[in-house]
Design an enzyme around this catalytic site. Structure first.
Site, PDB file in Angstrom:
ATOM      1  CG  ASN A  12      63.058 -84.214 -16.478  1.00  0.00           C
ATOM      2  OD1 ASN A  12      61.958 -83.717 -16.631  1.00  0.00           O
ATOM      3  ND2 ASN A  12      64.153 -83.492 -16.350  1.00  0.00           N
ATOM      4  CG  ASP A  68      72.292 -88.055 -20.847  1.00  0.00           C
ATOM      5  OD1 ASP A  68      71.998 -89.234 -21.055  1.00  0.00           O
ATOM      6  OD2 ASP A  68      72.511 -87.564 -19.713  1.00  0.00           O
TER       7      ASP A  68
END
Ligand code: IMP
Length: 191
Positions: A12, A68
């Site tokens: 990402n 996460d």
């Protein structure tokens, strides 16, 4: 002995940009390695991050960390939570707004960082950002659910903020800053 730069493993680009700025603020070196890691099905961000860190370390070698995160909407019993990236790809922002309808809009973004040096040290760090879901998307910055998340006490969504502004408030800036402070402390003890 010089300290190797830890590698942040992610797929990402938005996360990488935020993490790079946090490391720079703490005057710490960082490498970024773009790769997908398998995400186990689990209701726990902590469990997912530990599994990902082990994979990332095998992939890259040396000290690594992963992050996460997820959006937890209180009136939807924490949905989409650990499944946020799947829900983002399938229902999207508009789909989540439809599921929410006129229910209570309080939500929290959660982040877990898992660092693994590849030898014996594994550490996890957490961050939370309370806020609410906007009535409609606003802003072009950031990624994922940024256009519909308004942090508590703010008027703008994350997507309407600069990365620096988001980093003053976000779940990820808390978990990653905790990692930076810990790395700094460990390095001082070793020198
Ligand atoms: P993962 O941590 O890679 O599993 O992805 C978490 C998912 O949660 C992302 O794909 C986004 O959809 C969402 N998410 C996590 N953190 C943020 C954030 O800071 N802004 C917007 N969406 C986020």
């Amino acid at each position: 002995m010089s300290n190797p730069k830890p590698t942040f493993v992610t797929s990402n680009k938005g996360k990488a940009r935020e993490v790079e700025l946090i490391f720079r603020k703490h005057k710490l070196g960082l490498k970024v390695f773009y790769a997908e890691t398998l995400e186990i099905q689990s209701g726990s961000l902590l469990e997912i991050s530990v599994f990902r860190a082990l994979q990332a370390q095998r992939m890259v070698g040396g000290p690594v960390f992963v992050e996460d995160s997820g959006l937890f909407i209180h009136s939807l019993k924490g949905f989409p939570g650990p499944f946020s990236s799947y829900v983002y790809r399938t229902l999207g922002v508009e789909g989540v707004l439809r599921v929410l309808g006129d229910k209570d809009r309080k939500a929290v973004f959660k982040s877990v960082v898992c660092y693994f040096d590849g030898l014996r040290e594994m550490k996890t760090f957490e961050g939370n950002c309370q806020g609410k879901i906007a009535a409609k998307p606003a802003g072009k910055g950031g990624f994922g659910f940024d256009p519909v998340f308004i942090p508590a006490g703010q008027k703008k969504t994350f997507a309407e903020m600069s990365v620096e502004e988001k980093n003053r408030l976000s779940h990820r800036s808390q978990s990653v800053s905790s990692l930076c402070r810990w790395l700094y402390k460990v390095r001082r003890q070793r020198t």
